[in-house]
Design a protein around this motif. Structure first.
Motif, mmCIF file in Angstrom:
data_model
loop_
_atom_site.group_PDB
_atom_site.id
_atom_site.type_symbol
_atom_site.label_atom_id
_atom_site.label_comp_id
_atom_site.label_asym_id
_atom_site.label_seq_id
_atom_site.Cartn_x
_atom_site.Cartn_y
_atom_site.Cartn_z
ATOM 1 N N ALA A 1 18.880 0.766 4.966
ATOM 2 C CA ALA A 1 17.969 1.467 5.232
ATOM 3 C C ALA A 1 18.963 2.600 4.937
ATOM 4 O O ALA A 1 18.824 3.170 3.802
ATOM 5 N N ALA A 2 20.542 3.437 5.475
ATOM 6 C CA ALA A 2 21.089 4.019 4.813
ATOM 7 C C ALA A 2 21.904 3.588 3.394
ATOM 8 O O ALA A 2 21.572 4.660 2.930
ATOM 9 N N PHE A 3 22.469 2.549 2.903
ATOM 10 C CA PHE A 3 22.899 2.314 1.678
ATOM 11 C C PHE A 3 21.592 2.526 0.966
ATOM 12 O O PHE A 3 21.892 3.475 -0.003
ATOM 13 N N THR B 1 14.637 -4.790 4.753
ATOM 14 C CA THR B 1 13.470 -4.852 3.756
ATOM 15 C C THR B 1 12.238 -4.025 4.352
ATOM 16 O O THR B 1 12.020 -2.919 3.746
ATOM 17 N N MET B 2 11.936 -4.574 5.887
ATOM 18 C CA MET B 2 11.206 -2.676 6.046
ATOM 19 C C MET B 2 11.906 -1.764 6.360
ATOM 20 O O MET B 2 10.640 -0.541 6.312
ATOM 21 N N SER B 3 13.160 -1.932 6.758
ATOM 22 C CA SER B 3 13.585 0.115 7.133
ATOM 23 C C SER B 3 13.665 0.372 5.950
ATOM 24 O O SER B 3 13.627 1.971 5.698
ATOM 25 N N SER C 1 0.434 -1.281 0.236
ATOM 26 C CA SER C 1 0.004 0.155 -0.443
ATOM 27 C C SER C 1 1.083 1.809 0.016
ATOM 28 O O SER C 1 0.176 2.058 -0.282
ATOM 29 N N MET C 2 2.190 0.764 0.515
ATOM 30 C CA MET C 2 2.776 2.189 0.958
ATOM 31 C C MET C 2 3.481 2.545 -0.092
ATOM 32 O O MET C 2 3.252 3.554 -0.340
ATOM 33 N N THR C 3 3.921 1.481 -1.346
ATOM 34 C CA THR C 3 4.797 1.770 -2.078
ATOM 35 C C THR C 3 3.632 2.358 -3.098
ATOM 36 O O THR C 3 3.942 3.014 -4.020
ATOM 37 N N LEU C 4 2.014 1.692 -3.831
ATOM 38 C CA LEU C 4 1.086 2.688 -4.316
ATOM 39 C C LEU C 4 1.083 4.218 -3.807
ATOM 40 O O LEU C 4 0.813 4.631 -4.607
ATOM 41 N N THR D 1 11.148 1.959 4.431
ATOM 42 C CA THR D 1 9.861 2.944 5.875
ATOM 43 C C THR D 1 11.428 4.296 5.571
ATOM 44 O O THR D 1 10.835 5.614 5.135
ATOM 45 N N ALA D 2 12.438 3.819 4.876
ATOM 46 C CA ALA D 2 12.846 4.921 4.551
ATOM 47 C C ALA D 2 12.661 5.824 3.858
ATOM 48 O O ALA D 2 12.852 6.685 2.943
#
Length: 470
Positions: free
Chosen positions: A286-288, A410-412, A229-232, A415-416
């Motif tokens: 998430a950083a990279f 994957t989740m981090s 959902s977040m991607t869409l 989120t980033a």
């Protein structure tokens, strides 16, 4: 026989078929990953389904997350072979579905299966390596994992473009199956060896972890839906800023709650032992990835790079990541946590230098050198985290621990990217340098947090599994 002569070798004797088989599967997955981005624009135009482009891109991310959770539990209960077999079958069906698609829904179904296959293969291969290779060879094996992404990263888009133009995009996916059969056959001896290993004795602690992991599976599904959902929503932020922004916020809340339920207890405080490994993997990923996703756009908008020139960041990523992974696989005698901290120090410094591309008008090569240092740091740290994951696991929980680390990353990363995408979307009319500067600098800060947490990635008295999660 001397100690040097007695040391096991990766490319000789009984380990060679396993190494070649794993190389084949990893290369196959890497080419498929890189090929989609090149072929998908042609596919959506042919099916007159431009609006489904975002859906096709988001589908494998969603299925990958729930696949990781299933694969971890399955591999620990039944061994890596059934999981590996299911991953190979899913990959085959995914390529057949996409390669023979007559409409976009078939493509999307194939992409969902592709994410499912990736999760099953990632976890089962890690567990197979843990069971079939002695610990001293694992760092070198993980350096090969990274090296197998160089050729697909450099040649994959070009090769895919040629195949698409000369034979049609369908052969990009159907042709991928050619490498699957020999890779599978080469894995045969290692699979038979793993099948002969007796099942580990179930302790009370392990039984509690299994119960907790099964209870966490619905939350992994919730995280998959939230990620999808977040991607869409991110794809439609510019057209519908209020609804899209609200959807992103709700999805982030669900993802955060799911992360608390599926991660080992102590992850968010980087508790000593395996929880710290999971925390560092999430921070480093998430950083990279959060920076890498926006570098081509930064170079295009602020430094007038053409799209092809801006793609140089992908080549830098592949080569430097593999070089860093190769370095950690050498016989250096340095403690693994020290190697991890060195990688995160490289990444922190490299991303700080990369941020000069946004904050100043400095010569671009300075920022790209910084990105190269960040890539070396990622190679050092990501492979070291894989080694530490297996070092802090046993046969009863190596699958679940591998899944936890992959899910954290994957989740981090999601989120980033969601936060960065929202920031960019609300400044899309004329993105100022501070927007990209904030994104890249935030990546450097996350890498610094990982560097500070890394010393805690050592064994503690508790195994740090899901059995004691809140």
């Amino acid at each position: 026989m001397t100690d040097t002569e007695a040391r096991p070798k990766l490319f000789t004797g009984q380990h060679l078929p396993l190494v070649l088989g794993v190389i084949g599967l990893v290369t196959l997955g890497a080419f498929e990953n890189r090929a989609v981005g090149t072929a998908l624009p042609t596919m959506v135009r042919e099916f007159d389904a431009l609006g489904s482009f975002g859906l096709a891109n988001a589908a494998p991310n969603a299925s990958y997350l729930i696949s990781l959770a299933i694969a971890g539990l399955w591999s620990d209960r039944r061994g890596p072979i059934p999981t590996l077999r299911a991953g190979a079958i899913s990959f085959t069906l995914a390529q057949l579905l996409v390669g023979t698609a007559t409409a976009m829904p078939m493509v999307i179904a194939g992409r969902l299966l592709s994410g499912l296959a990736e999760g099953l293969l990632d976890v089962s291969l890690m567990v197979l390596v843990a069971r079939a290779l002695p610990a001293v060879l694992r760092p070198r094996m993980f350096s090969l994992f990274a090296a197998m992404w160089i050729l697909p990263s450099v040649l994959g888009p070009v090769l895919t473009g040629v195949v698409t133009e000369q034979f049609g995009w369908r052969w990009v996916f159907l042709g991928a199956l050619i490498l699957l059969v020999p890779s599978w056959l080469l894995l045969g001896p290692a699979m038979r060896q793993s099948a002969d290993v007796p099942a580990p004795e179930r302790t009370a602690e392990d039984a509690a972890e299994l119960v907790a992991w099964r209870a966490a599976l619905p939350w992994a599904l919730a995280a998959s839906v939230a990620l999808f959902s977040m991607t869409l929503a991110g794809d439609h932020l510019e057209a519908h800023p209020f609804l899209g922004g609200t959807a992103v916020i709700v999805a982030l809340a669900v993802l955060g709650r799911a992360a608390v339920r599926v991660m080992p207890a102590g992850t968010f405080t980087a508790r000593r032992g395996f929880p710290a490994v999971v925390a560092v993997r999430g921070l480093g990923g998430a950083a990279f990835a959060g920076v890498g996703a926006y570098l081509p756009l930064l170079l295009t908008l602020q430094h007038n790079f053409s799209p092809s020139r801006a793609g140089v960041t992908l080549s830098i990523t592949g080569v430097c990541w593999a070089f860093g992974s190769w370095l950690q696989g050498r016989e250096h005698g340095i403690e693994r946590v020290v190697v991890l901290r060195t990688g995160l120090a490289f990444m922190t410094l490299g991303l700080a230098v990369t941020s000069l591309l946004a904050w100043t008008d400095a010569t671009t090569w300075i920022g790209l050198i910084g990105w190269g240092f960040g890539g070396i740091g990622m190679g050092l740290s990501s492979s070291s985290l894989s080694v530490l994951t297996l070092d802090l696991s046993d046969q009863s929980n190596s699958g679940r621990n591998t899944s936890s680390g992959q899910m954290a990353a994957t989740m981090s990363i999601a989120t980033a990217l969601a936060i960065s995408g929202t920031l960019l979307a609300f400044n899309s009319d004329d993105p100022q340098p501070w927007v990209f500067g904030a994104i890249v600098t935030a990546g450097s800060v996350l890498a610094l947090l990982g560097f500070l947490a890394a010393p805690r990635a050592r064994r503690s008295e508790s195994r740090g599994g899901l059995g004691d999660m809140p």
